[in-house]
Design a protein around this motif. Structure first.
Motif, PDB file in Angstrom:
ATOM      1  N   THR A  95       0.897  -1.125  -0.100  1.00  0.00           N
ATOM      2  CA  THR A  95      -0.013  -0.011   0.034  1.00  0.00           C
ATOM      3  C   THR A  95       0.959   1.294  -0.014  1.00  0.00           C
ATOM      4  OG1 THR A  95      -1.636  -1.232   1.315  1.00  0.00           O
ATOM      5  CG2 THR A  95      -1.659   1.327   1.454  1.00  0.00           C
ATOM      6  N   LEU A  96       0.571   2.258  -0.691  1.00  0.00           N
ATOM      7  CA  LEU A  96       1.192   3.418  -0.882  1.00  0.00           C
ATOM      8  C   LEU A  96       0.531   4.671  -0.498  1.00  0.00           C
ATOM      9  CD1 LEU A  96       2.885   3.030  -4.361  1.00  0.00           C
ATOM     10  CD2 LEU A  96       3.848   2.361  -2.200  1.00  0.00           C
ATOM     11  N   VAL A  97       0.993   5.496   0.787  1.00  0.00           N
ATOM     12  CA  VAL A  97       0.340   6.628   1.056  1.00  0.00           C
ATOM     13  C   VAL A  97       0.728   7.709  -0.005  1.00  0.00           C
ATOM     14  CG1 VAL A  97      -0.105   8.124   3.120  1.00  0.00           C
ATOM     15  CG2 VAL A  97      -0.064   5.681   3.287  1.00  0.00           C
ATOM     16  N   LEU A  98      -0.152   8.581  -0.539  1.00  0.00           N
ATOM     17  CA  LEU A  98       0.064   9.531  -1.654  1.00  0.00           C
ATOM     18  C   LEU A  98      -0.564  10.730  -1.469  1.00  0.00           C
ATOM     19  CD1 LEU A  98       0.530   6.764  -4.548  1.00  0.00           C
ATOM     20  CD2 LEU A  98       2.444   8.052  -3.521  1.00  0.00           C
ATOM     21  N   PRO A  99      -0.256  11.868  -1.834  1.00  0.00           N
ATOM     22  CA  PRO A  99      -0.824  13.062  -1.831  1.00  0.00           C
ATOM     23  C   PRO A  99      -2.275  13.241  -2.678  1.00  0.00           C
ATOM     24  CG  PRO A  99       1.336  13.498  -2.492  1.00  0.00           C
ATOM     25  CD  PRO A  99       1.130  11.887  -2.222  1.00  0.00           C
ATOM     26  N   LEU A 100      -3.287  13.137  -1.937  1.00  0.00           N
ATOM     27  CA  LEU A 100      -4.846  13.154  -2.626  1.00  0.00           C
ATOM     28  C   LEU A 100      -4.902  14.245  -3.647  1.00  0.00           C
ATOM     29  CD1 LEU A 100      -7.590  11.632  -2.502  1.00  0.00           C
ATOM     30  CD2 LEU A 100      -8.013  13.303  -0.620  1.00  0.00           C
ATOM     31  N   THR A 181       2.326  -4.482   3.461  1.00  0.00           N
ATOM     32  CA  THR A 181       3.321  -3.433   3.612  1.00  0.00           C
ATOM     33  C   THR A 181       2.982  -2.061   3.280  1.00  0.00           C
ATOM     34  OG1 THR A 181       5.062  -4.829   3.068  1.00  0.00           O
ATOM     35  CG2 THR A 181       5.779  -2.498   3.170  1.00  0.00           C
ATOM     36  N   ILE A 182       3.098  -0.798   4.119  1.00  0.00           N
ATOM     37  CA  ILE A 182       2.366   0.447   3.816  1.00  0.00           C
ATOM     38  C   ILE A 182       3.812   1.035   3.875  1.00  0.00           C
ATOM     39  CG2 ILE A 182       1.216   2.403   4.269  1.00  0.00           C
ATOM     40  CD1 ILE A 182      -0.778   0.495   5.816  1.00  0.00           C
ATOM     41  N   PHE A 183       4.081   2.184   2.691  1.00  0.00           N
ATOM     42  CA  PHE A 183       5.080   2.989   2.469  1.00  0.00           C
ATOM     43  C   PHE A 183       4.566   4.280   2.307  1.00  0.00           C
ATOM     44  CE2 PHE A 183       7.165  -0.921   0.513  1.00  0.00           C
ATOM     45  CZ  PHE A 183       8.043  -0.896   1.181  1.00  0.00           C
ATOM     46  N   ARG A 192       9.151   5.933   3.497  1.00  0.00           N
ATOM     47  CA  ARG A 192       9.177   5.646   4.732  1.00  0.00           C
ATOM     48  C   ARG A 192       8.595   4.168   4.826  1.00  0.00           C
ATOM     49  NH1 ARG A 192      11.312   9.117   8.503  1.00  0.00           N
ATOM     50  NH2 ARG A 192      11.660  11.342   7.580  1.00  0.00           N
ATOM     51  N   LEU A 193       8.884   3.322   5.730  1.00  0.00           N
ATOM     52  CA  LEU A 193       8.001   2.231   6.073  1.00  0.00           C
ATOM     53  C   LEU A 193       7.217   2.427   7.271  1.00  0.00           C
ATOM     54  CD1 LEU A 193       7.861  -0.943   5.568  1.00  0.00           C
ATOM     55  CD2 LEU A 193       9.466  -1.301   7.579  1.00  0.00           C
ATOM     56  N   LEU A 194       5.800   2.490   6.919  1.00  0.00           N
ATOM     57  CA  LEU A 194       4.800   2.811   7.997  1.00  0.00           C
ATOM     58  C   LEU A 194       4.222   1.851   8.495  1.00  0.00           C
ATOM     59  CD1 LEU A 194       2.894   5.855   6.024  1.00  0.00           C
ATOM     60  CD2 LEU A 194       4.991   5.921   7.444  1.00  0.00           C
ATOM     61  N   ARG A 195       4.247   0.460   7.817  1.00  0.00           N
ATOM     62  CA  ARG A 195       3.755  -0.700   8.338  1.00  0.00           C
ATOM     63  C   ARG A 195       4.640  -2.025   7.602  1.00  0.00           C
ATOM     64  NH1 ARG A 195      -2.506  -2.586   8.068  1.00  0.00           N
ATOM     65  NH2 ARG A 195      -1.767  -2.969   5.685  1.00  0.00           N
ATOM     66  N   PRO A 196       5.124  -2.632   8.345  1.00  0.00           N
ATOM     67  CA  PRO A 196       6.105  -3.913   7.951  1.00  0.00           C
ATOM     68  C   PRO A 196       5.117  -4.857   7.080  1.00  0.00           C
ATOM     69  CG  PRO A 196       6.307  -3.985  10.366  1.00  0.00           C
ATOM     70  CD  PRO A 196       5.458  -2.724   9.919  1.00  0.00           C
ATOM     71  N   GLY A 197       5.400  -5.517   6.179  1.00  0.00           N
ATOM     72  CA  GLY A 197       4.731  -6.585   5.440  1.00  0.00           C
ATOM     73  C   GLY A 197       5.259  -7.643   4.688  1.00  0.00           C
ATOM     74  N   ALA A 198       4.817  -8.178   3.847  1.00  0.00           N
ATOM     75  CA  ALA A 198       5.498  -9.306   2.840  1.00  0.00           C
ATOM     76  C   ALA A 198       6.565  -8.524   1.945  1.00  0.00           C
ATOM     77  CB  ALA A 198       4.445 -10.175   2.196  1.00  0.00           C
ATOM     78  N   ILE A 199       6.225  -7.431   1.602  1.00  0.00           N
ATOM     79  CA  ILE A 199       7.330  -6.567   0.730  1.00  0.00           C
ATOM     80  C   ILE A 199       8.257  -5.702   1.696  1.00  0.00           C
ATOM     81  CG2 ILE A 199       7.632  -4.890  -1.107  1.00  0.00           C
ATOM     82  CD1 ILE A 199       6.057  -7.317  -2.089  1.00  0.00           C
TER      83      ILE A 199
END
Ligand code: TXA
Ligand code: MG
Length: 316
Positions: A95-100, A181-183, A192-199
């Motif tokens: 998952t990518l957190v990006l400017p809306l 995984t959230i970046f 930035r790694l915001l939540r670790p996951g399989a990636i």
């Protein structure tokens, strides 16, 4: 209170799911990570239904699911490092957190008022077919009551949310078993790694040609999964246990045998896929005290240990 329907993973089941979503209802859907509780991300009323079903604090924003990267262009800005990660790992457990983008039409409840949007393109074939057939963005947090263990099988969704949502598509067990995984992205290009996951952060760094940073210290509740007590079974959890104490059920790994094992061969991929299913099993057995064997802190072990630390944290 709706009676929750279990939909089959075929054309008819998907058509029913699309009709429910178009009517503003909630459908739990399989993804390769965990089951998501989906609703139309353009409708505040539909998204409010997700929060109501989960009893979720309204400040915790949701992930929006899309069929491909092209669809993402309409909703968010994609800086170069985000494009690189999307190219390498979408569709997939990231998952990518990006400017809306202003005026993108995402319901304000989805982002909980943040100027950013969390996007994911899942790889699970049923999720992809549903996204294509629906033809719009689907907001979907994990399909569990807030603060409880994510669902990795349709029956886990039923156990937690039956009578609170319209339907569940039965897609069998999820392959990865841990949330994506959230970046996140800094204005200066840092990732930035915001939540670790399989990636893993290592895999992302290899694609970026630059190290991945930890979450910004001031991020607080805007960073994902930061409610510390999260992913928790009903019983108390003790970590790094090599033997059960009086009254404990021991979850083994590798050489630590236990009453149940995350992976008898010490395989991290198997342990990730089994973790939440075993938590659900322990809930069914009414286990009051759970001990968990040490898990090596490498590769997928980072994400497993992150979830275990949250399960063991003092309950809020
Ligand atoms: O694998 C997954 O990611 C699953 C499947 C269904 O896609 N979804 C999932 O959603 O785990 P959820 O809601 O349980 O966790 C999403 C996390 C939350 O911790 C939330 O705080 C964070 O993503 N998040 C969502 N939007 C955000 C934003 N704009 N900025 C920072 N964090 C965000
Ligand atoms: Mg969740």
């Amino acid at each position: 209170m709706p009676q929750t329907r279990l939909l089959p993973p075929d054309d008819e089941g998907l058509a029913d799911a699309v009709a429910i979503l178009r009517a503003g209802g909630r459908v739990a859907l399989p993804t390769e990570t965990v089951y998501g509780l989906g609703a139309d991300a353009r409708s505040d009323a539909a998204v409010a239904g997700i929060f109501a079903a989960k009893d979720r604090p309204a400040f915790n924003p949701l992930i929006v699911h899309l069929p491909d990267l092209d669809a993402a262009e309409a909703f968010v800005e994609l800086p170069a490092p985000a494009r690189a990660l999307a190219g390498a790992f979408w569709p997939g457990p990231m998952t990518l957190v990006l400017p809306l983008k202003p005026g993108a039409g995402i319901a304000p409840l989805v982002t909980a008022g943040l100027p950013t949007l969390a996007l994911r393109v899942p790889a699970h074939p049923l999720a992809r077919r549903l996204l294509r057939a629906f033809g719009g963005p689907i907001a979907a947090p994990s399909a569990n009551p807030s603060g409880r263990v994510s669902a990795t099988e349709a029956r886990h969704v039923m156990a937690g949310l039956s009578g609170r949502i319209e339907a569940v598509i039965d897609g069998g067990a999820c392959g990865v078993g841990l949330e994506s995984t959230i970046f996140g992205f800094d204005a200066d290009g840092g990732v930035r790694l915001l939540r670790p996951g399989a990636i893993t952060a290592e895999a992302a760094a290899a694609v970026l040609g630059a190290p991945v940073l930890p979450p910004a210290p001031e991020a607080g509740i805007t960073a994902p999964g930061q409610l510390l007590s999260h992913y928790a079974p009903s019983g108390s959890v003790r970590l790094n246990a090599t033997a059960a104490r009086e009254g404990e059920v021991l979850l083994g790994f590798g050489p630590v045998k236990g009453d149940l094992s995350l992976s008898e061969t010490g395989d991290l991929t198997e342990a990730a896929a089994r973790l939440f299913g075993l938590f659900h099993e322990l809930d069914r057995r009414g286990a009051a005290r759970i001990a968990v064997a040490p898990i090596p802190d490498e590769g997928l072990g980072h994400a497993i240990n992150d979830r275990l630390r949250r399960a063991a944290a003092p309950r809020g």
